[in-house]
Design an enzyme around this catalytic site. Structure first.
Site, PDB file in Angstrom:
ATOM      1  N   ARG A 148       0.846  -1.188   0.000  1.00 52.94           N
ATOM      2  CA  ARG A 148       0.000   0.000   0.000  1.00 52.94           C
ATOM      3  C   ARG A 148       0.888   1.247   0.000  1.00 52.94           C
ATOM      4  O   ARG A 148       2.056   1.188   0.397  1.00 52.94           O
ATOM      5  CB  ARG A 148      -0.892   0.023   1.249  1.00 52.94           C
ATOM      6  N   TYR A 282     -10.372  -9.249  -6.335  1.00 53.89           N
ATOM      7  CA  TYR A 282      -9.381  -9.338  -7.405  1.00 53.89           C
ATOM      8  C   TYR A 282      -9.578 -10.554  -8.299  1.00 53.89           C
ATOM      9  O   TYR A 282      -8.775 -10.799  -9.183  1.00 53.89           O
ATOM     10  CB  TYR A 282      -7.968  -9.381  -6.806  1.00 53.89           C
TER      11      TYR A 282
END
Length: 309
Positions: A148, A282
């Site tokens: 991140r 995803y």
């Protein structure tokens, strides 16, 4: 930011102390405080002890009427809910009027925006300038290791073990995870470390340093990514440009892994997701992949026809 005066000074100070003790990042603290200040400004001086669910819903309704996304509305709700939770734990309040309010429904089946491997290579080729080695390493950590933006921001020099090629990452929920550094990524990371900018303070341990000699900020990383994505799409007509951002590099990483056959649990561990449900976003597949999958099915029976009387 609203000017609140001294009305909620004690509560805001207590909330900040609580967030620091809970290990919230500086970025999260800043975001939550901004949301909470906005909420408190909507109370017109009403004491927090007298706030009911109505006032919280009223604030969230006003937020929605301004046209913000459902995700932003939900984040503001989470900030307010966190405020009351903190004040209850610190024994300054006894009730949480933000609890039990339903979240806005976001698009569950919306495919994440990501780059395929060819576009990712083109994007990385668009990284240029005086700080290319640093910026390229930052983007590689996100696109080939799934970090991140905030995790890249908090990296220290001691988190990288060059001999073992592993990176120790401090993620959400104050959880550490070890991420293997791909063999192809290691040279770029080492080059960035060799060319690391001289920090303003000699004791600065940040892995990535800004032009001002400080730890490279989250906003700084996002700005560098925005500039690079702009160059990456400069030949694309405005109406066809995609809403890429630094976080989309993490989406790209997860998508590539799953398409190369990695199991969902492994991807969850590498991304640092506490719940596997978060990772399932995803598992999107394209229409082309659906057609290819269906083309593999073969019907072995001979066709037959039913005659009608």
């Amino acid at each position: 930011m609203n000017e609140l005066g001294p009305d909620y000074e004690e509560e805001l100070e207590a909330f900040l102390i609580w967030m620091k003790d809970a290990g919230f990042t500086a970025y999260t603290q800043k975001s939550y405080l901004a949301d909470v200040r906005e909420f408190l400004g909507s109370l017109n001086g009403r004491s927090l002890e007298s706030v009911k669910k109505l006032q919280v819903v009223s604030y969230l309704t006003s937020v929605r009427e301004r046209g913000v996304s459902d995700a932003t509305r939900n984040r503001k709700h989470a900030s307010v809910n966190c405020l009351f939770k903190a004040l209850i734990e610190l024994e300054l309040l006894t009730a949480n009027p933000a609890a039990g309010i339903k979240k806005s429904k976001t698009e569950k089946n919306r495919e994440p925006v990501y780059l395929d491997e060819v576009d990712l290579q083109r994007f990385l080729s668009a990284v240029e300038g005086k700080y290319r080695s640093r910026n390229l390493a930052v983007f590689l950590l996100m696109s080939y290791m799934g970090l991140r933006v905030g995790e890249v921001h908090t990296l220290n020099l001691s988190d990288y073990n060059a001999e073992r090629r592993t990176l120790r990452v401090f993620g959400k929920g104050r959880k550490w995870r070890n991420v293997p550094v791909p063999e192809d990524v290691a040279p770029f990371l080492q080059q960035a470390l060799n060319e690391r900018l001289t920090p303003w303070l000699s004791k600065e341990e940040a892995m990535f340093i800004s032009q001002k000699g400080r730890r490279l900020s989250i906003r700084g990383i996002q700005g560098i990514a925005a500039d690079t994505f702009s160059r990456f799409q400069q030949e694309v007509p405005m109406v066809h440009r995609r809403p890429y951002s630094s976080h989309k590099l993490r989406h790209s990483f997860a998508t590539m892994l799953l398409r190369k056959g990695a199991d969902l649990r492994t991807v969850q561990e590498l991304l640092g997701h506490s719940s596997i449900q978060t990772t399932t976003v995803y598992t999107h597949i394209t229409s082309r992949e659906k057609e290819e999958a269906m083309s593999r099915l073969q019907v072995q029976l001979e066709p037959y026809y039913i005659q009608k009387n």
